[in-house]
Each structure stands twice: as C-alpha cells, then as structure tokens.
Design an enzyme around this catalytic site. Structure first.
Site, PDB file in Angstrom:
ATOM      1  N   GLU A  32       0.758  -1.257  -0.143  1.00  0.00           N
ATOM      2  CA  GLU A  32       0.085   0.245  -0.118  1.00  0.00           C
ATOM      3  C   GLU A  32       0.617   1.394   0.130  1.00  0.00           C
ATOM      4  OE1 GLU A  32      -2.928  -0.188   3.058  1.00  0.00           O
ATOM      5  OE2 GLU A  32      -3.965  -1.813   2.135  1.00  0.00           O
TER       6      GLU A  32
ATOM      7  N   THR B 262      -0.065   0.879  10.490  1.00  0.00           N
ATOM      8  CA  THR B 262      -0.072   0.729   9.024  1.00  0.00           C
ATOM      9  C   THR B 262       0.279   2.164   8.389  1.00  0.00           C
ATOM     10  OG1 THR B 262      -2.199   0.928   8.964  1.00  0.00           O
ATOM     11  CG2 THR B 262      -1.184  -1.225   9.219  1.00  0.00           C
TER      12      THR B 262
ATOM     13  N   GLY C 275      -6.495  -0.665  15.715  1.00  0.00           N
ATOM     14  CA  GLY C 275      -6.970  -1.476  16.657  1.00  0.00           C
ATOM     15  C   GLY C 275      -8.420  -1.338  17.265  1.00  0.00           C
TER      16      GLY C 275
ATOM     17  N   ASN D 230     -13.756   4.168  14.111  1.00  0.00           N
ATOM     18  CA  ASN D 230     -14.986   3.532  14.611  1.00  0.00           C
ATOM     19  C   ASN D 230     -14.907   3.481  15.941  1.00  0.00           C
ATOM     20  OD1 ASN D 230     -13.271   1.068  13.504  1.00  0.00           O
ATOM     21  ND2 ASN D 230     -14.371   0.503  15.442  1.00  0.00           N
TER      22      ASN D 230
ATOM     23  N   ASP E  60     -18.971   1.298  11.047  1.00  0.00           N
ATOM     24  CA  ASP E  60     -17.751   1.482  10.938  1.00  0.00           C
ATOM     25  C   ASP E  60     -17.149   2.317  10.041  1.00  0.00           C
ATOM     26  OD1 ASP E  60     -14.883   0.577  10.886  1.00  0.00           O
ATOM     27  OD2 ASP E  60     -14.852  -0.711   9.277  1.00  0.00           O
TER      28      ASP E  60
ATOM     29  N   ASN F 203     -11.979   4.380   0.763  1.00  0.00           N
ATOM     30  CA  ASN F 203     -11.297   4.009   1.750  1.00  0.00           C
ATOM     31  C   ASN F 203     -10.002   4.870   1.834  1.00  0.00           C
ATOM     32  OD1 ASN F 203     -10.054   2.245   4.010  1.00  0.00           O
ATOM     33  ND2 ASN F 203     -11.784   0.933   3.756  1.00  0.00           N
ATOM     34  N   TRP F 204      -8.745   4.144   2.237  1.00  0.00           N
ATOM     35  CA  TRP F 204      -7.530   4.677   2.524  1.00  0.00           C
ATOM     36  C   TRP F 204      -6.892   5.058   1.389  1.00  0.00           C
ATOM     37  CZ3 TRP F 204      -3.691   2.688   0.023  1.00  0.00           C
ATOM     38  CH2 TRP F 204      -3.785   1.513  -0.422  1.00  0.00           C
TER      39      TRP F 204
HETATM   40 CA    CA Z   1     -12.573   0.543  11.360  1.00  0.00          CA
END
Ligand code: CA
Length: 738
Positions: free
Chosen positions: A115, A211, A227, A305, A350, A438-439
C-alpha cells in the site's frame, strides 16, 4: 492563475440550492494555482543529479514547504504538505505518454497487500511493503542500496484488522521514519538503513498496530495507530525526530471518568457516551490520514470507529460518542485541541473517517477559500474551512442510504432511521464498512480543479449481537455485529433494496466546488487503487485487472496502459533524475488479476516496485514460476461431516475471529488465503495443526488457541466445509447455465 477549462465549458451552476444554500450563486468557479509554476523552476534541483548527496534524505521544513521549487522530487508520501498528490512535472504528457515503458523493477519479498507510495529524495526511492519492510533503491537504475526488516513478530498479524500492510515512510534530515506493524516508530539512517532510534509507541500487551505513514512537522514525527476493532483507546503522538522522545499525545476518546488523561475537551466528550465503554478503550483509532497545514498551523487527523461497532453494546443510551468518526484539528506545536467535526455522530457502521485529507485554495461563490477536503467511507464529499472547521458543503459522491443529506447549518447528517440496528432489528447500510472510498490516496489538480477518487459501491446487512453475555476478546474482532441473518436476507428481498456486497467500482473525477461528478471510468474488476495527477493533465492509477494506466484528467479518456501482472491498491509517485521523468508504482494485493499467473519467485501475488519512463524497454518476467503458477479456481471441498449445530457455532466463531482477515462468509477479500480452497480442508488434523498448533506462524497465521473456545476450531472447519460445498454447488449450477 489557471481557469478550469472543463468547468468553464461544462457550466457550473449549483447542483443543489437546497443543500448549498446559494453558496454558489456567483456561478463561475475559478481554481487558483497559488503554488509554483507548472514548469521546471529557475534553479535546478540541487540534489538528485548530484551523486554526493545521494541518500542524504536532506528534507527539512524549508525544503518541504518549497517542494514546488523542485518538482522532480517526491519527498513525502503526499508530495507536499497539502497532500494533493499533484506533480508539476510535464515531461510525460499527452503526446509522449504512449512511449512510456518500464525502466526498472524490484521484486518485493512478501505476498500481502502493498500500500505504500514511493518517496523519492536525493536520488533514492524509498518504499515499504507488507510486514513493515523498507527498501531503498537508486531511483535511476533500480539498484538496491539497502533493505531493512524490523522483524515484526508474525503473531501480530492476528491483531491487524485489515492485513499486515504499511503505507510508506517519511524522510527528514538524513533519516527515514517508519511506523512498524507492532507499534514501534523507527528512525533509520537514510544512507545505510541502520537503526538510529526505535521507540515503542503502544502498549505491546494491547492489540495496537501501525500501518500509516509517519508525518514530520517542524521536527516532530507524528504517528497514530489502529486496533479499534479489537480493544484499545486511540491516540496520536508526536516524537522528537532527533531523540525519539515523546512531546505530546492526543487521545481521541475519553478515558474512565476521573482519568488524568481526560483533557477539558475529553471531559466534554465523556458526556456524549453512556455505559462503561472505557473499560475496553472505546476504539476511535486514527489509523491513516494525518495532515499538516502550514497556513493554519494545524495538524488534522481522521478518527475511526468506536468499540464495539454496535452502539447498543458500546453506548447503550446512544449519544454522539465523541470523537468517534470525527476530524480533529490540533495545534501543530502543542498538540492541543483546536476544533473537531464529527461526520458520523454515534457511528455504528464502521464509518472511519481516517480517509485521506487534503488542503487546497478554491474559489467558492466568488470568494477564495482555504479548504480542507475529504471523500470518506460515508459517500459524502466534504469541504470545510481549514481554519475553523466550518462546513462549506457536503454532497454524495457515491450512493449512500445512511443519511439523506448533511445539514449545512448544524453540520449534522440527516440520518435515515432505518439504518440503525439492534439485536432485534436488522438493517441494510450503504456503503458497507469498506466504504465508498477507503484509505486509497485520491489526488487533486489545481489546473483542472478536480479531485480523482477511486470509488467503490457496496452494501451490507447489520444486526447487533445480544448485549447480554457479550465478551471482549482482544485477539479477535469485537464489532458486536452480525452481517448475515434471516432478517437481513428478508430486508434484501424487499423492493428498492440495494444489491448486496460489492456492487461496482470506478475512477471518478469530482468537482469539489460544484460538488458534482465530471466523469468516471468504470473498473472491469471490482477494487480500488490510489491516484496521482500531473501538470500535463494526466491521472495515473492502477486497477484490479492487472493494469497501470494514464487517463486524460479532463475527460477520463484512457491514454496509455501497461500490464503489471498484479492487483494494484497503492498510489503512484513521479520524479526526475537528470532529464528523465519517472513514474513509480508499488503493485501487489489480494490474489492475482483474472488470467494472470505467478511470475515472481518471492511473492505469490507478484508484488513489485515498477518504475516507468519514456522509451523504457525493460520487460517483466513472463514465465510461470514453480508449481503454484496455476491458480485453482474450482472448489473441491470434502463432503460435510459436521453437525448443523457445529456449522452454526462455526459461523459465529468465524465471524468473530477469522472474518477480519479471511473475509466475510469465508470468501477472501484480501491477500490472505480463501479458506474454501484450503488444502487443510482435507484433514481436520491438518486444520487444527494450523489453527490451534500455530503451524503457519511464520506466514502470519499464529495459533488461535488462546482466542477460541473448546470446539470452535472444529466448528469453524465444518462451517468452511459447508460454505465451500454450497459455493461449489453454485459454481456447478452456473457452469450448467442455470
Ligand atoms: Ca474501522
């Protein structure tokens, strides 16, 4: 000053007066390029061509702030502090891009998701791969200069929600900074890869991982963690780049009442919660975006989240649950709270808002605004005043059923009550937890005024598990949710329900001022890949069909493509060495694209760093390597031997413990084995040797003995056999044309 051609032609009347409240009544929107010119600077870059400085990693505040004066350098993951991922280079342009070819490549010796955005400074390309490995290459030739392995305990894979990935490094005053999966922040010598210092930023007994890319701001290296699906309390910290000493820490969620870490804003936040969420940390980890804005002297980060996802479990009396799913702005020197904006009050889907942030100067309704922008999981594109956090506009860039709109006055979403769930009420929510975006890095061109977003459309079902008897186990998912049940199946059968699961994906050009889509390019195979845009109006992005492509930034027309023999999730970067412009992309993600076989001796998913230049003539290896070249696409499970009860128990245990990595319903969606195809299904003993005995620990599959209850491993086995047989029957029916 550049006037957006596409917008001028397209007409940019406001799309929705209802939402925008006449903000755009002035009509024509201008995009001002306040940064450096789009051509080479008067003063040539001092470093890349000068071999004496090679590997110096000599980035400091002044150099990073003036990044546009050396457009041939990509000295931080987002290139500039604005993180627009826009390159002023024009060597590769619409006329020349057709001759773009591979200049060099490097094999990456892991086979998980890759990534990272390559960082290129002082002639060296630095890239990270899965398991937090770092490699430094001569950016012109691809010669490996050094490699660093932090030797992360492979058992850490158990608590990495979403694969053992890493998104890259920061360069600063001779050093390279890495956030390792096990929570260490590590400073490496830029020339040798030797460790200068290493600090543990987390409690190793708790299920924290890292990450994200560390960001360096005024001599402090800023890092968060992940986490929140397990059991921990999110925070972001700043460390002195020279000594590794911690300077400040900002907790994203309150501790227990009376906890000394509860700052005034956290005390206020405590009032938005009920129950004893703090016993398990509350989640809210800031696991990806961190953005520094020199104009406002603010550092922004997005928060994920709460723990559990189910609000019935997390905060039984409801409430906003601050600072879950919020953008937080802190003073860059002190780390003190300045403002926050909660995108999803009381989130239970989430909807992390950890997705990329960027700043820009945009002319909105006739007025130049310094804005903060985000296209998060929720499907709404947000534009804020960067200084105050006041919402300027928000519109849907993808289908979303959880809210009808964002109220501009209150800044709150107008939520659809149907998407709230409990243990007795199921719901369908769109987008699903992986989000509309997303990321994966998005990019913005000050020339076109457009943001280039990899969009994925999806939906899922939700119900809460029963709060009574719900127990936290910090080695497994504690989302407190169920995504498959009869009630959910019934909801999906109702007219008007969205399609279930992954629906479609596309590269989208979004006008952030008009808040509307300008063009999209549908993806053949579902998946998202990061983007980059250049001053020659070219957008670069990979895909899940095994291609890396260049698109016309104004029309979306595909200008060039090259096969890369791998799925692509990462974003490219570009740089010059001498007269040549290079385009670099890290490839490798779950499995292989359709029809592609293994061609790497060291990576089952053909993970590689690929670097292109005009006239490049290097060829990728084509011949299959070893016996694993053929990819099995036919299910061949043993017959069912488990009882119905075992399959049902196995479904529950799988969802809690295994689905995070191996995928919902046993269907893998990451670069982790799809258990329905596992050879271990032929022997319950082999299965237990892996799940309980830890036989595959070296590959990241540590023993789950301490996580699973007696009988769970067998039950999960029977559940997977059941799923595989069901799916095999479906495959056979499809083959017969039923
Ligand atoms: Ca999450």
């Amino acid at each position: 000053m550049h006037i957006s051609e596409s917008r001028r032609g397209a007409g940019i009347a406001p799309t929705s007066n209802r939402l925008l409240g006449g903000l755009f009544a002035a009509g024509v929107a201008l995009v001002l390029n306040l940064s450096a010119p789009a051509v080479a600077p008067a003063k040539p870059p001092a470093t890349p061509a000068n071999r004496n400085t090679m590997g110096a990693a000599a980035v400091d505040s002044a150099r990073q702030l003036a990044a546009d004066r050396e457009p041939g350098t990509w000295m931080s993951a987002g290139r500039t502090y604005s993180e627009q991922r826009y390159s002023p280079l024009t060597g590769v342009n619409k006329a020349s891009v057709k001759t773009l070819g591979l200049a060099w490549y490097g094999d990456i010796d892991t086979e998980r998701g890759q990534e990272a955005t390559p960082v290129v400074v002082d002639g060296v390309l630095y890239v990270t791969s899965a398991w937090s490995l770092v490699k430094a290459y001569d950016a012109a030739t691809g010669r490996l200069l050094w490699a660093y392995d932090p030797k992360v305990d492979r058992a850490t894979g158990q608590i990495a929600c979403c694969d053992v990935v890493n998104r890259g490094v920061a360069a600063w005053k001779g050093r390279i900074y890495l956030g390792a999966l096990d929570g260490r922040l590590i400073a490496l010598d830029g020339r040798t890869g030797k460790v200068a210092w290493s600090v543990q930023t987390t409690d190793p007994k708790q299920p924290y991982t890292i990450t994200q890319v560390p960001r360096v701001v005024k001599g402090l290296v800023i890092i968060g963690n992940a986490g929140a699906e397990y059991a921990c309390r999110g925070y972001v910290s700043a460390y002195d780049t020279q000594t590794g000493k911690m300077k400040w820490r900002f907790y994203t969620v309150p501790g227990a009442p009376g906890d000394p870490t509860n700052t005034p804003e956290l005390k206020r936040a405590l009032a938005t919660w009920t129950g004893d969420f703090w016993k398990y940390g509350g989640g809210a980890t800031a696991w990806d975006t961190i953005l520094f804005d020199p104009k406002t002297n603010l550092i922004y980060f997005g928060v994920g989240n709460g723990l559990s996802w189910s609000q019935q479990i997390r905060s039984p009396g409801g409430g906003d649950n601050l600072f879950v799913a919020s953008i937080i702005a802190v003073n860059a020197d002190t780390g003190r709270y300045v403002w926050h904006y909660q995108e999803v009050p009381g989130d239970e889907w989430d909807y992390d808002v950890t997705n990329p942030l960027m700043t820009a100067d945009l002319k909105v309704a006739g007025r130049l605004r310094h804005v903060l922008m985000q296209a998060p999981k929720t499907g709404f594109f947000y534009l804020w005043d960067a200084r105050t956090g006041k919402l300027i506009s928000a519109e849907k860039f993808a289908p979303a059923n959880w809210a009808t709109k964002i109220d501009l006055k209150s800044g709150r979403p107008v939520e659809n009550p149907a998407v709230r769930y409990t243990d007795t009420k199921a719901a369908i929510v769109q987008p699903a937890p992986l989000g509309a975006h997303n990321w994966h890095p998005m990019s913005f061109s000050p020339r076109t005024g457009l943001v280039y977003i990899p969009v994925t459309e999806s939906s899922t079902g939700f119900a809460s598990v029963k709060p009574e008897g719900f127990k936290i186990n910090d080695r497994s998912y504690n989302t407190g949710t169920i995504s498959g049940s009869e009630a959910i199946t019934k909801l999906y059968a109702q007219p008007g329900a969205p399609a279930r699961g992954n629906i479609r994906s596309y590269l989208q050009a979004w006008d952030p001022v008009a808040q509307k889509e300008i063009w999209r390019v549908p993806e053949k195979d579902y998946g998202a890949s990061g983007t980059m845009v250049t001053a020659s109006d070219i957008v670069f992005s990979g895909d899940w069909s095994g291609m890396f492509s260049a698109f016309d930034a104004r029309t979306g027309a595909r200008l060039w493509s090259a096969p890369v023999a791998a799925n692509v999730v990462a974003a490219p970067s570009t740089y010059t060495i001498g007269k040549d412009q290079y385009v670099a992309i890290l490839v490798g993600a779950r499995g292989l694209p359709p029809g592609v076989v293994r061609t790497s001796a060291v990576s089952a998913n053909n993970s590689r760093i690929l670097v292109f230049k005009l006239g490049g003539k290097t060829e990728l290896p084509g011949a299959p390597v070893g016996a694993q070249a053929a990819v099995a696409h036919t299910l061949n499970p043993p017959l069912m031997t488990g009882t119905n009860e075992q399959v049902i128990d196995g479904q529950g245990a799988y969802a809690r413990t295994c689905a995070g990595c191996h995928g919902a319903g046993g269907v893998a969606d990451k670069s982790i084995p799809d258990l329905r195809y596992s050879a271990a299904l032929s022997s319950l003993k082999d299965w237990n040797d892996i799940v309980i005995g830890g036989a595959r620990k070296a590959g990241g599959m540590a023993s789950f003995k301490s996580v699973l209850a007696d009988g769970d491993a067998d039950a999960i086995f029977h559940y997977i056999v059941s799923q595989a047989n069901r799916d095999k029957a479906a495959q056979q029916a499809a083959a017969k044309g039923h």
